[in-house]
Scaffold this active site. Sequence first.
Site, PDB file in Angstrom:
ATOM      1  N   THR A 141       0.822  -1.214   0.000  1.00 36.56           N
ATOM      2  CA  THR A 141       0.000   0.000   0.000  1.00 36.56           C
ATOM      3  C   THR A 141       0.858   1.267   0.000  1.00 36.56           C
ATOM      4  O   THR A 141       1.908   1.316   0.634  1.00 36.56           O
ATOM      5  CB  THR A 141      -0.900  -0.003   1.250  1.00 36.56           C
ATOM      6  OG1 THR A 141      -1.618  -1.224   1.252  1.00 36.56           O
ATOM      7  CG2 THR A 141      -1.861   1.163   1.253  1.00 36.56           C
ATOM      8  N   GLY A 180       2.949  -2.787   8.203  1.00 41.06           N
ATOM      9  CA  GLY A 180       3.178  -3.365   9.529  1.00 41.06           C
ATOM     10  C   GLY A 180       4.619  -3.831   9.680  1.00 41.06           C
ATOM     11  O   GLY A 180       5.153  -4.515   8.805  1.00 41.06           O
ATOM     12  N   GLU A 426      -6.042  -6.322   3.242  1.00 40.54           N
ATOM     13  CA  GLU A 426      -6.166  -7.445   2.279  1.00 40.54           C
ATOM     14  C   GLU A 426      -7.354  -7.226   1.368  1.00 40.54           C
ATOM     15  O   GLU A 426      -8.042  -8.165   0.970  1.00 40.54           O
ATOM     16  CB  GLU A 426      -6.285  -8.793   2.998  1.00 40.54           C
ATOM     17  CG  GLU A 426      -5.080  -9.163   3.814  1.00 40.54           C
ATOM     18  CD  GLU A 426      -3.790  -8.850   3.111  1.00 40.54           C
ATOM     19  OE1 GLU A 426      -3.659  -9.211   1.929  1.00 40.54           O
ATOM     20  OE2 GLU A 426      -2.915  -8.217   3.721  1.00 40.54           O
TER      21      GLU A 426
HETATM   22  C1  LIG Z   1      -4.017  -1.417  10.480  1.00 41.16           C
HETATM   23  C2  LIG Z   1      -3.648  -1.574   9.040  1.00 41.16           C
HETATM   24  C3  LIG Z   1      -2.551  -2.342   8.700  1.00 41.16           C
HETATM   25  C4  LIG Z   1      -2.151  -2.468   7.368  1.00 41.16           C
HETATM   26  N1  LIG Z   1      -1.027  -3.198   7.048  1.00 41.16           N
HETATM   27  C5  LIG Z   1      -0.562  -3.206   5.775  1.00 41.16           C
HETATM   28  C6  LIG Z   1       0.664  -3.868   5.429  1.00 41.16           C
HETATM   29  O1  LIG Z   1       1.345  -4.446   6.272  1.00 41.16           O
HETATM   30  N2  LIG Z   1       1.085  -3.818   4.136  1.00 41.16           N
HETATM   31  C7  LIG Z   1       0.372  -3.181   3.159  1.00 41.16           C
HETATM   32  O2  LIG Z   1       0.823  -3.170   2.008  1.00 41.16           O
HETATM   33  N3  LIG Z   1      -0.804  -2.561   3.448  1.00 41.16           N
HETATM   34  C8  LIG Z   1      -1.281  -2.541   4.728  1.00 41.16           C
HETATM   35  N4  LIG Z   1      -2.466  -1.904   5.033  1.00 41.16           N
HETATM   36  C9  LIG Z   1      -3.165  -1.173   3.980  1.00 41.16           C
HETATM   37  C10 LIG Z   1      -4.465  -1.784   3.548  1.00 41.16           C
HETATM   38  O3  LIG Z   1      -4.236  -2.961   2.825  1.00 41.16           O
HETATM   39  C11 LIG Z   1      -5.237  -0.713   2.743  1.00 41.16           C
HETATM   40  O4  LIG Z   1      -5.592   0.294   3.648  1.00 41.16           O
HETATM   41  C12 LIG Z   1      -6.457  -1.302   2.067  1.00 41.16           C
HETATM   42  O5  LIG Z   1      -6.088  -2.101   0.972  1.00 41.16           O
HETATM   43  C13 LIG Z   1      -7.419  -0.210   1.567  1.00 41.16           C
HETATM   44  O6  LIG Z   1      -6.758   0.704   0.757  1.00 41.16           O
HETATM   45  P1  LIG Z   1      -6.879   2.276   1.031  1.00 41.16           P
HETATM   46  O7  LIG Z   1      -6.589   2.522   2.460  1.00 41.16           O
HETATM   47  O8  LIG Z   1      -6.013   2.964   0.039  1.00 41.16           O
HETATM   48  O9  LIG Z   1      -8.386   2.619   0.770  1.00 41.16           O
HETATM   49  P2  LIG Z   1      -8.999   3.150  -0.595  1.00 41.16           P
HETATM   50  O10 LIG Z   1      -8.696   2.192  -1.688  1.00 41.16           O
HETATM   51  O11 LIG Z   1      -8.591   4.561  -0.807  1.00 41.16           O
HETATM   52  O12 LIG Z   1     -10.535   3.086  -0.261  1.00 41.16           O
HETATM   53  C14 LIG Z   1     -11.270   4.196   0.289  1.00 41.16           C
HETATM   54  C15 LIG Z   1     -12.752   3.926   0.108  1.00 41.16           C
HETATM   55  O13 LIG Z   1     -13.078   3.871  -1.265  1.00 41.16           O
HETATM   56  C16 LIG Z   1     -13.775   2.675  -1.584  1.00 41.16           C
HETATM   57  N5  LIG Z   1     -13.340   2.217  -2.908  1.00 41.16           N
HETATM   58  C17 LIG Z   1     -12.073   2.100  -3.375  1.00 41.16           C
HETATM   59  N6  LIG Z   1     -12.079   1.636  -4.639  1.00 41.16           N
HETATM   60  C18 LIG Z   1     -13.367   1.418  -4.969  1.00 41.16           C
HETATM   61  C19 LIG Z   1     -14.037   0.932  -6.140  1.00 41.16           C
HETATM   62  N7  LIG Z   1     -13.366   0.515  -7.218  1.00 41.16           N
HETATM   63  N8  LIG Z   1     -15.386   0.850  -6.118  1.00 41.16           N
HETATM   64  C20 LIG Z   1     -16.073   1.221  -5.033  1.00 41.16           C
HETATM   65  N9  LIG Z   1     -15.512   1.696  -3.900  1.00 41.16           N
HETATM   66  C21 LIG Z   1     -14.178   1.790  -3.867  1.00 41.16           C
HETATM   67  C22 LIG Z   1     -13.405   1.685  -0.488  1.00 41.16           C
HETATM   68  O14 LIG Z   1     -14.450   0.746  -0.264  1.00 41.16           O
HETATM   69  C23 LIG Z   1     -13.198   2.587   0.727  1.00 41.16           C
HETATM   70  O15 LIG Z   1     -14.403   2.762   1.394  1.00 41.16           O
HETATM   71  C24 LIG Z   1      -2.893  -1.808   6.358  1.00 41.16           C
HETATM   72  C25 LIG Z   1      -4.028  -1.054   6.712  1.00 41.16           C
HETATM   73  C26 LIG Z   1      -4.414  -0.940   8.023  1.00 41.16           C
HETATM   74  C27 LIG Z   1      -5.617  -0.118   8.369  1.00 41.16           C
END
Ligand SMILES: Cc1cc2nc3c(=O)[nH]c(=O)nc-3n(C[C@H](O)[C@H](O)[C@H](O)COP(=O)(O)OP(=O)(O)OC[C@H]3O[C@@H](n4cnc5c(N)ncnc54)[C@H](O)[C@@H]3O)c2cc1C
Length: 567
Positions: A141, A180, A426
């Site tokens: 991410t 993480g 995930e």
């Molecule tokens: C505590 C924690 C630990 C994590 N650990 C890791 C890690 O170790 N390694 C790593 O790589 N990542 C990690 N992550 C990241 C995590 O995988 C991402 O936060 C997750 O994939 C969501 O991506 P985003 O935050 O960019 O949300 P976004 O993709 O920006 O989503 C924001 C909103 O938009 C909506 N949305 C997005 N795209 C669409 C679509 N096509 N159609 C409709 N709605 C949509 C979503 O449903 C959501 O409500 C972690 C996250 C958290 C919170």
Amino acid sequence: MGSVSTQVTLAKERDNATFDPNLMDLFINGEAWVNTRNKILDVVRKQPEIFDMSDIYFLNREGEVEKLLKQEKRVAELIQQKKLTDDDAMAITYIQDASGPYRLHRGMFMPTLERQATDEQKKAFLEKARNYEIIGCYAQTEMGHGSNVRGLETTATYIQETDEFEVDSPTLTSTKWWIGGLGVAATHACVMAQLIIKNKNYGVYPIVVPIRSTVDHKPLPGVSVGDHGPKMGFNGVDNGFVNFDKVRVPRFNLLQRYITVDNQGNVTIPSDVDPRVTYSTMVYVRSNIVNIMGKELSKAVTIAVRYTSVRRQFGDDPNKSENPVLDYPIVQYRLIPLVAKTYMMLGMSHEFYANYERCRMAIEKNNDFSLLKEMHAVSCGLKKWCSDTTVYGIDTCRHVCGGHGFSLFSGLNTAFANLYPNIIWEGDNFVLAQQTARYILKVAENSMNSSPIESDDPTSQIFKKFKYDLPKRKISNNKLWNSEITPQTVVSNEQLLLNILAYKVAHQAYTLATKINVDKQSWNDSLVADYMTRALSEPLNREKMGDELREQIFKRYIEPVTKYAKL
Ligand SMILES: Cc1cc2nc3c(=O)[nH]c(=O)nc-3n(C[C@H](O)[C@H](O)[C@H](O)COP(=O)(O)OP(=O)(O)OC[C@H]3O[C@@H](n4cnc5c(N)ncnc54)[C@H](O)[C@@H]3O)c2cc1C
């Protein structure tokens, strides 16, 4: 009013059980997990100075990370002494209800290496990771992109002159974020980056990048790395950021199990390799989430059921004790479905994990990727359902415990906050739901074709069994069972239950598929707009219109319009 002690009430409730709880434990959790749990409990109880968690609610973030690092260190020592396995170490996390800075090292860094590294790379990285000589994390991410993995901006560009890859974060938004283990612990990151070779972009691939010195733990040149601060929960894990300023690593560091790059920059991707395999770690992690969710919800419902059986409120007879709140139907209405879902989730997770292992072995042994598509779709759907059910189920358990549920000592608040990210990571649950829906629709549409592509995956079998008759607009085989369906036959017959569920899936998918592709298309598809224009301007050549779909569109939308035009 009379009162009854907690112990007496619980003993009475337990005596009402119609089954042996130990046998049920074995049945729902399996012998392997029961043995692991006993082994872990033994380790944890023998060393309270390290594993005692009674002060956890009083620690600040730094204290929590420090405490869990101490536990991680002990676990690593026990692994080195061969007293614990990697799986045992993961089990400690669930039993202690506490994830520490090495969680992603074990949960994602090592699994990615196991699946995507060559044998030489395993020797170089995985063996060191297993010995805790290096600590890894999984950096996918970015600040600007999470769900849209293809949109990641970090690049890994091949430099032929030095036979290296240059890993770069070209923009602020390309900074890896949420990773993480990156905040304080990791020495290495498995970075998902756009692979660029001779100006060609091959898409996102994993590459191992050292980020902190294994001697003094200082960030390496070109690497800006740190912790990104306190979170709603999950604070024992040091989620962090990293930005790369043209950091060079040997070509060897690109994980090359499914892609090979030679020193001339020639790229080989075996034709039988499914490109989605680079995301297969995510399928693995989702399969783990499904399993963990069942275990976590079982803890929460246990707390809530126990509490509501001893908590007493109201009673009509002043000579008797008040009623246990569990006896009120409105409490049962909230709790009992969660108990049922817990059993279901645990059972389902075993089945799913076995299927995942089958898929993994097919890939490992025969480069057979045929099961991956279905596994991806199932893992998305199950992860979404299980994590939603668990997170919001824990919230219900907390509510059902009244004011005491709000105390941190209930265990439910920390569980809610720590488990909450399971609905985000995930794959955000809404995005995952779309992926599963898209897959189901595609399979449904395939089965509606006059000559569908044959496949023996379970989803295709559903649509084969319940085929859609497009002209009649209904499922042709709607006989679910040979004899009369009564509530008794439904609950006692597994095949009938499966048929009903399969029929429901088929019915919903066909309804949606026809809405999207037959009905709705007529209003906004340029194809239909074209027919409409022609319908109004020239005589229609019905023969040329072809298939059933166009026939339908004609009858519904074009014929009335041409009639109108003639008037
Ligand atoms: C505590 C924690 C630990 C994590 N650990 C890791 C890690 O170790 N390694 C790593 O790589 N990542 C990690 N992550 C990241 C995590 O995988 C991402 O936060 C997750 O994939 C969501 O991506 P985003 O935050 O960019 O949300 P976004 O993709 O920006 O989503 C924001 C909103 O938009 C909506 N949305 C997005 N795209 C669409 C679509 N096509 N159609 C409709 N709605 C949509 C979503 O449903 C959501 O409500 C972690 C996250 C958290 C919170």
